[in-house]
Design an enzyme around this catalytic site. Structure first.
Site, PDB file in Angstrom:
ATOM      1  N   HIS A   1      61.143  98.395 -98.796  1.00  0.00           N
ATOM      2  CA  HIS A   1      59.973  99.268 -98.715  1.00  0.00           C
ATOM      3  C   HIS A   1      60.273 100.688 -99.200  1.00  0.00           C
ATOM      4  O   HIS A   1      59.391 101.365 -99.747  1.00  0.00           O
ATOM      5  CB  HIS A   1      59.471  99.312 -97.268  1.00  0.00           C
ATOM      6  N   ASP A   2      61.501 101.148 -98.994  1.00  0.00           N
ATOM      7  CA  ASP A   2      61.842 102.529 -99.330  1.00  0.00           C
ATOM      8  C   ASP A   2      63.114 102.564-100.182  1.00  0.00           C
ATOM      9  O   ASP A   2      64.137 103.119 -99.771  1.00  0.00           O
ATOM     10  CB  ASP A   2      62.028 103.345 -98.045  1.00  0.00           C
ATOM     11  N   LEU A   3      63.040 101.972-101.357  1.00  0.00           N
ATOM     12  CA  LEU A   3      64.200 101.919-102.245  1.00  0.00           C
ATOM     13  C   LEU A   3      64.370 103.270-102.926  1.00  0.00           C
ATOM     14  O   LEU A   3      63.776 103.550-103.964  1.00  0.00           O
ATOM     15  CB  LEU A   3      64.029 100.806-103.283  1.00  0.00           C
TER      16      LEU A   3
END
Length: 247
Positions: A168-170
């Protein structure tokens, strides 16, 4: 191992892996407990404070779940409870267990806690700390990375994508390098197994934006645009089928 017990008006559910933490209680998820034992070995400040402690010859990461954005200013660490399997801690520890079974480089879950109070819950997660590792962002504040490392980053992301693991938060803060330059991904909150290929280019674009953002914000930041080409080459080399479908 999972245990659940009522504590006054609250109901606490704890899961733990006895291989790493043979005995777990509410205190296990309290940083002050580890400080009193002189087992606290560090901390990191982000949305909240992440603590590092040592126990039974292992080093661990303790994180309390916090909300972000405007909602976070009101509810802070409270989430609507709709079942233990739907809580952030349970979902992340389940995904991490799945990822580890696949042999992908990510932290190992050691313990999780959910404390329900009325219709809301708070949650904590403990993972095994990746030995001798630092996030790529801090590397780039000090020195350049070799083309081989950039390529390895692309290959590692492709391996997760091959198994449909959506991060989700790469961003560059959530990619780690250990002392052998092995690439690891961390922080799988709100991540999931996601079908299809349509989201994978957006995932790569998010990482690219984070590199550009940090480069613009820091006077000395050892990222050049040509390095992105090596990430893409590594991604393509690891799974050309996915890369072809994205272009």
């Amino acid at each position: 191992m999972t245990s659940a017990q009522p504590t006054g008006t609250k109901y606490e559910t704890i899961w733990f892996d006895p291989v790493y933490l043979p005995e777990v209680s509410s205190s296990t998820f309290d940083a002050s407990y580890w400080r009193e034992k002189q087992a606290l070995i560090g901390s990191s400040v982000g949305r909240g404070t992440t603590y590092f402690f040592k126990e039974h010859q292992h080093e661990f990461v303790l994180r309390h779940y916090l909300r972000g954005g405007l909602v976070g200013k009101i509810l802070n660490d409270q989430y609507l409870f709709t079942g233990i399997a739907n809580t952030r801690a349970w979902q992340e520890k389940a995904l991490l267990s799945h990822i580890r079974k696949l042999g992908l480089p990510a932290p190992t879950p050691a313990a999780a806690r959910v404390t329900k109070h009325w219709g809301y819950y708070r949650a904590d997660l403990i993972t095994v700390k990746i030995p001798n590792a630092q996030d790529v962002h801090h590397h780039l504040l000090k020195h350049t990375l070799s083309n081989e490392v950039w390529t390895s980053i692309g290959k590692t992301i492709a391996q997760f994508h091959q198994h449909q693991i959506y991060h989700h938060d790469l961003n560059i803060h959530n990619i780690m390098l250990d002392k052998d330059n092995k690439v690891w991904l961390i922080d799988f909150d709100k991540c999931t197994v996601k079908p299809g290929d349509h989201w994978k280019q957006d995932n790569l674009d998010r990482l690219h934006r984070s590199l550009q953002k940090e480069s613009a914000m820091n006077v000395k930041y050892f990222f050049e645009e040509h390095a992105w080409n090596y990430i893409i080459e590594g991604y393509k080399a690891s799974n050309s089928k996915i890369f072809t479908s994205l272009n």
